[in-house]
Design a protein around this motif. Structure first.
Motif, PDB file in Angstrom:
ATOM      1  N   TRP A  70       0.835  -1.209   0.000  1.00 14.68           N
ATOM      2  CA  TRP A  70       0.000   0.000   0.000  1.00 14.68           C
ATOM      3  C   TRP A  70       0.862   1.249   0.000  1.00 14.68           C
ATOM      4  O   TRP A  70       2.019   1.228   0.391  1.00 14.68           O
ATOM      5  CB  TRP A  70      -0.977   0.001   1.166  1.00 14.68           C
ATOM      6  CG  TRP A  70      -0.401   0.017   2.554  1.00 14.68           C
ATOM      7  CD1 TRP A  70      -0.076  -1.067   3.308  1.00 14.68           C
ATOM      8  CD2 TRP A  70      -0.107   1.173   3.372  1.00 14.68           C
ATOM      9  NE1 TRP A  70       0.405  -0.671   4.533  1.00 14.68           N
ATOM     10  CE2 TRP A  70       0.398   0.699   4.602  1.00 14.68           C
ATOM     11  CE3 TRP A  70      -0.224   2.549   3.169  1.00 14.68           C
ATOM     12  CZ2 TRP A  70       0.786   1.562   5.635  1.00 14.68           C
ATOM     13  CZ3 TRP A  70       0.153   3.401   4.214  1.00 14.68           C
ATOM     14  CH2 TRP A  70       0.651   2.913   5.415  1.00 14.68           C
ATOM     15  N   TRP A  71       0.240   2.359  -0.414  1.00 17.32           N
ATOM     16  CA  TRP A  71       0.930   3.621  -0.616  1.00 17.32           C
ATOM     17  C   TRP A  71       0.098   4.749  -0.035  1.00 17.32           C
ATOM     18  O   TRP A  71      -1.109   4.639   0.061  1.00 17.32           O
ATOM     19  CB  TRP A  71       1.117   3.888  -2.113  1.00 17.32           C
ATOM     20  CG  TRP A  71       1.991   2.888  -2.783  1.00 17.32           C
ATOM     21  CD1 TRP A  71       1.605   1.697  -3.318  1.00 17.32           C
ATOM     22  CD2 TRP A  71       3.400   2.979  -2.980  1.00 17.32           C
ATOM     23  NE1 TRP A  71       2.688   1.038  -3.841  1.00 17.32           N
ATOM     24  CE2 TRP A  71       3.803   1.804  -3.644  1.00 17.32           C
ATOM     25  CE3 TRP A  71       4.371   3.943  -2.674  1.00 17.32           C
ATOM     26  CZ2 TRP A  71       5.137   1.568  -3.989  1.00 17.32           C
ATOM     27  CZ3 TRP A  71       5.680   3.701  -3.030  1.00 17.32           C
ATOM     28  CH2 TRP A  71       6.063   2.524  -3.675  1.00 17.32           C
ATOM     29  N   ASP A  72       0.785   5.812   0.305  1.00 19.84           N
ATOM     30  CA  ASP A  72       0.099   7.044   0.711  1.00 19.84           C
ATOM     31  C   ASP A  72       0.340   8.073  -0.398  1.00 19.84           C
ATOM     32  O   ASP A  72       1.348   8.768  -0.409  1.00 19.84           O
ATOM     33  CB  ASP A  72       0.663   7.515   2.059  1.00 19.84           C
ATOM     34  CG  ASP A  72      -0.187   8.606   2.689  1.00 19.84           C
ATOM     35  OD1 ASP A  72      -1.231   8.964   2.090  1.00 19.84           O
ATOM     36  OD2 ASP A  72       0.181   9.104   3.763  1.00 19.84           O
ATOM     37  N   ILE A  73      -0.604   8.125  -1.320  1.00 17.05           N
ATOM     38  CA  ILE A  73      -0.424   8.876  -2.571  1.00 17.05           C
ATOM     39  C   ILE A  73      -0.811  10.347  -2.397  1.00 17.05           C
ATOM     40  O   ILE A  73      -1.849  10.655  -1.812  1.00 17.05           O
ATOM     41  CB  ILE A  73      -1.272   8.222  -3.685  1.00 17.05           C
ATOM     42  CG1 ILE A  73      -0.716   6.823  -3.984  1.00 17.05           C
ATOM     43  CG2 ILE A  73      -1.318   9.099  -4.930  1.00 17.05           C
ATOM     44  CD1 ILE A  73      -1.514   6.059  -5.018  1.00 17.05           C
ATOM     45  N   ASP A  74      -0.001  11.236  -2.918  1.00 23.77           N
ATOM     46  CA  ASP A  74      -0.294  12.680  -2.891  1.00 23.77           C
ATOM     47  C   ASP A  74      -1.518  12.952  -3.765  1.00 23.77           C
ATOM     48  O   ASP A  74      -1.464  12.805  -4.980  1.00 23.77           O
ATOM     49  CB  ASP A  74       0.918  13.452  -3.418  1.00 23.77           C
ATOM     50  CG  ASP A  74       0.717  14.966  -3.347  1.00 23.77           C
ATOM     51  OD1 ASP A  74      -0.443  15.426  -3.195  1.00 23.77           O
ATOM     52  OD2 ASP A  74       1.716  15.693  -3.465  1.00 23.77           O
ATOM     53  N   PRO A  75      -2.631  13.369  -3.149  1.00 25.65           N
ATOM     54  CA  PRO A  75      -3.875  13.521  -3.927  1.00 25.65           C
ATOM     55  C   PRO A  75      -3.796  14.646  -4.957  1.00 25.65           C
ATOM     56  O   PRO A  75      -4.535  14.628  -5.939  1.00 25.65           O
ATOM     57  CB  PRO A  75      -4.927  13.817  -2.858  1.00 25.65           C
ATOM     58  CG  PRO A  75      -4.167  14.403  -1.716  1.00 25.65           C
ATOM     59  CD  PRO A  75      -2.809  13.739  -1.738  1.00 25.65           C
ATOM     60  N   SER A  76      -2.928  15.617  -4.723  1.00 23.56           N
ATOM     61  CA  SER A  76      -2.853  16.725  -5.690  1.00 23.56           C
ATOM     62  C   SER A  76      -2.206  16.249  -6.990  1.00 23.56           C
ATOM     63  O   SER A  76      -2.309  16.923  -8.010  1.00 23.56           O
ATOM     64  CB  SER A  76      -2.067  17.898  -5.094  1.00 23.56           C
ATOM     65  OG  SER A  76      -0.697  17.572  -5.004  1.00 23.56           O
TER      66      SER A  76
END
Ligand code: HEC
Ligand code: HEC
Ligand SMILES: [Ca+2]
Ligand SMILES: [Ca+2]
Ligand SMILES: [Ca+2]
Ligand SMILES: [Ca+2]
Ligand SMILES: [Ca+2]
Ligand SMILES: [Ca+2]
Ligand SMILES: [Co+2]
Ligand SMILES: [Co+2]
Lengths: 231, 406, 406, 231
Positions: C90-96
């Motif tokens: 899993w990843w914590d993706i930059d929503p911007s």
């Protein structure tokens, strides 16, 4: 046989005594005891004044406890200054309508950082002292379970409350169902005058911190940067 | 002012570099399962926090932190963002040592006073229900004037959860309560303030009131009264006593500190209304709302929350012209009694100033009043129970401001 | 075996010391508001965690962590305890920087392929809906035999949330999709596995499928696909593509790895069923359940969860004698479509061995089958879609064990 | 004018090329290219074998990719060993029914720790190598977009799937509405034989860790201490 055998057991007298500490407006629950104003002053200065001020006037940790009541109020049972919009704040003695409440609350919750550490007689005494500061009892008064009902008759705001409203969801008091504010749901060409009458002045813009840091970084909008002037 | 770093798609001639250059996460191996046995929000969500309002209280233990309504979706409040209201600080109480006592103001009011452990309470028949909780002082800073900038501070003493617990009636029946005489219930907490409030027996008899241990699927959070709190649907939060240790039945109300010195509503003429408990029908638009900047003209979905302490929300109307003309919003299913209801409405913003308001009507027919209507009856010094229509001014710059209308 | 440290009320002659000696929290000042801007559960709740099952997978990034169903109340799963299933971590993706692309397998299937930013998606009309998500492999270890001890491991690839997002139909309409020809949708993730699954256009047309950014009031958690995942109500979790980056419409199914090599169900005779997607009606008792020890004889509330990928749960029956006699359980409101439903039933345990089972029926009339009935049709090698009735044996010692009946 | 002006913009050809990588069973989406088995072996040994084993046989990080298929299977298009309950595990080649899936998955997701790092021709080559390990293509074979449809005709399990079931919630395939398992909700004196046929053996009691630490510390029950024997 109860429907839930083994669940719940009868409270012992000692347990009831330890926890059943509430005191009602009719003084049910009030333990026997007494304390003079002079002892109350000692308790106050040792245990209360640091937070509430020597005369209960401090606004440091909480609104002032004493002030704003008059000898006339003691007669009428209504605090006149509650109608004086220029009077700053509303003290505890201006609002409280039942003396049991003072006793009960000090007994359960004060001193704030050491609640339930006062002896019963100390609660009587310090309550007496507060009442004395408000001019409700004289300097040589000793408050006790025997005379507290008389004090109730002198409480400045004792006639200052009403339960005639629709916001008690029971039948025992109030007038449930009869709303006081009766608005209508107009849909078109309504009377509204869309003129702004109040908004935050520019100097107060950043009072709650920079709002740019209080909104999600993504979505239909951003937080406004309140460290910069509007526009 | 202006938007803080809006992510504009930097589209070069051949396309967006965020598409053309594959991101690391498309080309690598991510983190393992159970990296967190109890997970947390994304690091990009750290702006979404509950916050106190500077200067509102003089201490941090007799104080409030507000839920960030402007950033929430749907109706469930994440438990980590549930608003807080403490009178003498919060505690993390060992549930194996917590006890609940039920007694009577006099011995004749029930057959037997009982003591329950948490083990016992959690064995009893339970219900799970979605309800809002709103502090009676929510929006209290705004009775006279605009005081705070965002809906976090104007309306953030509001949360909504699925609560689980035992109907109070079950406990009272076990005690053999004399419902004829015992028309009032005192609830008492185990914290320093040992918070007390009076609750009408009618709400117990209806089956609505319960002693809750569960919130949103897990146990209550310490800040919300772990391991036990009273749930009094439709009634202001102060009655939802936390760290619940004792319930007493009586034949009179109890005149506690928070129903005699606070949570009394000062009316014009100087009388205080006492035992005001019901949270009347209310609503607020959360998107867009104060402190935000719209990124562009064009389509927006106006979205907000409506609720009533008297039952279900029946209808929500929205205006974008400060109340001249209204349209009826969509209500999001499920619409539940004494629970938040999410509403939405389409809006094309033409870039001109606009004033957005919402107005809720509940199933009793009660219509949420405007500020002027509310003040005409109650003045501006009530502190509690401000359920007036909220106005947000959208300026040409896109900035949204909290305003009150003439 | 036996109970680990049950808190028995140590009642001395005059009473319980936990009552007689006031606890510290009744005599002191607690912690301030916003001590945690985002709060956590009590320290006494640390046993309530999601967990992988030892030996089930060979890596921790292509793996599963199970939700602790045995400790949950109501229907909402706290997001921190939502089960995890990752194929490449899993990843914590930059929503911007995240983008969603919609295209066609051939250019004629839509008028224009579009790219959306998160800012844009979050402006569009949204819905918030409560739905369960269940991995198609949930209970898969138990097709042949009892394999694991608790309902965390037997049924814990199951969670339920209020999801918020944009109906996929809105996006497809913007693209001008030719619904006549485009009967299949490919969903693709942005993680390393770039997970792909085929979804039927019927579920898009019905308005049910949406691209979600919200979960239980806040943004999706990174482990659940932050900032965007597909929600396909009633369909197995693998189709709820996380880190959603692309949707393609086509006139054929796509035969992706997770519909051709996995998530195919081996039938007696050696044929695999392909594109099995619907999660059929199922239920499980969570209290009491495997790995628990009942503290005492007497009253218990049996409680559990029921769900159906085809609509609402209509009824749940319970047995405590291993299936000879059944009683109909109470269903907790609200009962929502393709959502968990909590059921409860009263039970007096006489201290003798008991076998507890639940059996759900959905609004289509489909009845959850017993293990034997299911195996008679599908054998024991399907891996996926084991929705058999679960049996818990309560032994005289109070210990509850996972069993399968003859 | 669209209903949501300014929301969404047309994808560019380069963007579509960057992301539209899926390959369908009919090979729609398959880029042109080719790779021989020999090159595939090099790729395999350099990039894949560490995890999957030199011959795709490893069970270290995932089930074996190769094994369990026969020349006869290649003829029938049905893998016989899927009916052999004694055969350990089910390899990828035993299950996969469309060769596009192998190509697509390796292209998007492998190597596991560096997905999308292979060149198109390398994907052809390593797919060829895997097929060769399974005896599906000869040692001197070069897999390409031109001949992959022929390889599909030799895939051992190409005829091994069915969509004749009620679990596809659309009309395009399957037989929605017709459940295969038809249970009845008997309420009283049901046929059930409440005899335990399967439970965890005592030695496996602690396999999932001590269950006492996996249950709440309070409530109607505790977790059983599985570090101690039952009873
Ligand atoms: C360490 C600070 C502190 C000390 C010492 C303290 N108080 Fe307080 N007191 C407070 C605070 C803070 C509150 C408000 C609590 C709340 O918001 O519920 C309060 C509230 C009160 C109130 C209720 C006022 C109202 O209007 O609600 C009374 C009465 C009171 N205190 C009396 C006392 C007495 C008597 C003592 C000493 C025996 C005492 N206090 C000692 C901090 C203190
Ligand atoms: C670092 C370890 C690693 C490397 C290197 C690696 N793989 Fe994998 N492979 C895995 C894992 C783990 C899985 C299972 C992923 C999942 O569960 O979704 C997998 C799955 C597969 C599958 C699907 C098998 C199935 O039955 O689902 C294929 C085909 C495959 N790999 C081929 C390759 C090829 C070809 C390469 C090299 C180009 C490669 N792998 C390199 C670890 C690896
Ligand atoms: Ca007991
Ligand atoms: Ca003050
Ligand atoms: Ca009492
Ligand atoms: Ca394609
Ligand atoms: Ca745009
Ligand atoms: Ca394996
Ligand atoms: Co309060
Ligand atoms: Co999966």
């Amino acid at each position: 046989q109860p429907p839930y055998p083994g669940i719940g057991r009868t409270a012992t007298p000692a347990e009831l005594k330890a926890w059943d500490i509430d005191v009602r407006p009719d003084f049910k629950g009030l333990p026997k005891g007494a304390g003079p104003v002079s002892q109350g002053q000692d308790v106050w200065e040792a245990r209360c004044a640091a937070c509430h001020g020597t005369f209960g006037e401090s606004n440091e940790v909480f609104s002032p406890l004493v002030g704003g009541t008059t000898a006339e109020d003691i007669k009428t049972g209504r605090v006149a200054r509650l109608n004086d919009r220029t009077f700053p704040g509303r003290t505890t003695l201006m609002k409280v309508s039942t003396v049991s409440t003072l006793w009960d609350y000090i007994n359960r919750a004060m001193p704030w950082n050491a609640p339930k550490s006062l002896k019963t007689d100390e609660v009587y005494a310090v309550t007496a002292y507060l009442l004395n500061l408000g001019g409700i009892v004289p300097d040589d008064f000793t408050l006790s379970d025997a005379n507290i009902a008389d004090v109730q008759k002198r409480l400045p705001n004792r006639n200052g409350v009403t339960t005639a409203h629709a916001m008690w969801p029971g039948k025992g008091m109030g007038k449930a169902g009869d709303f006081d504010v009766k608005a209508k749901a107009c849909m078109h060409d309504c009377e509204a005058e869309p003129k702004v009458a109040s908004l935050l002045p520019d100097f107060a813009r950043n009072n709650n911190g920079n709002l740019a840091a209080q909104q999600r970084l993504v979505g239909p909008q951003r937080g406004v940067d309140t460290t910069r002037p509007p526009g | 002012g202006g938007a803080a770093g809006a992510a504009v798609a930097q589209t070069a001639a051949d396309g967006d570099p965020n598409i053309l250059n594959l991101p690391e996460h498309s080309k690598g191996l991510g983190q393992p399962v159970a990296a967190e046995g109890y997970g947390k929000p994304s690091k990009f969500e750290t702006n979404v926090q509950r916050r106190p309002s500077p200067g509102l209280t003089q201490t941090a233990q007799a104080s409030v932190s507000f839920a960030p309504l402007q950033s929430l979706f749907g109706i469930v409040t994440p438990s980590g963002l549930h608003f807080e209201r403490h009178h003498q600080g919060w505690w993390d109480i060992d549930p194996s040592k917590h006890r609940l006592m039920v007694n009577g103001s006099d011995a004749a009011l029930l057959k037997r006073p009982l003591v329950f452990t948490m083990d016992e309470l959690m064995r009893l028949p339970s219900v799970s229900r979605f309800h809002f909780i709103e502090c009676g002082a929510n929006t209290g800073m705004e009775w006279g004037n605009v005081a705070v900038p965002t809906c976090q501070y104007t309306h953030g003493m509001l949360s909504c959860s699925e609560f689980t617990g035992v109907p109070l009636r079950v406990l009272f029946d076990l005690c053999g309560v004399d419902y004829k005489r015992a028309r009032y219930v005192l609830a008492e907490g185990a914290d320093g303030s040992s918070m007390t409030r009076t609750v009408p027996m009618e709400l117990v008899e209806s089956g609505e009131v319960f002693v809750a241990y569960g919130q949103n699927g897990e146990m209550l959070r310490p800040e919300q009264g772990y391991p036990l709190r009273l749930v009094v649907p439709g009634v202001q939060g102060v009655s939802w006593v936390k760290y619940l240790r004792r319930l007493e039945v009586g034949d009179q109300p109890y005149g506690t500190k928070d129903e005699t010195i606070h949570y009394i509503d000062l009316m014009p003429g100087g009388l205080h209304r006492q035992y005001t408990s019901t949270q009347e029908c209310k609503s607020v638009v959360t998107t867009p709302s104060g402190g935000q900047v719209l990124l562009d003209k064009g389509y927006y979905q106006i979205s907000g929350l409506a609720w009533s302490g008297r039952g279900k929300v029946r209808r929500v109307d929205l205006t974008t012209d400060g109340g001249r003309n209204w349209r009826t919003a969509r209500l999001q299913d499920p619409v539940m009694s004494k629970c938040l209801t999410r509403f939405t409405l389409d809006w094309q913003w033409d870039g001109k100033p606009a004033i957005i308001q919402s107005r809720a009507t509940d199933e009793t027919g009660y219509v949420q009043p405007g500020t002027r209507q509310l003040r005409a009856v109650r003045g501006t010094r009530s502190i509690y129970h401000n359920n007036a229509i909220q106005s947000w001014l959208v300026e040409e710059s896109g900035e949204v401001r909290n305003v009150q209308l003439a």
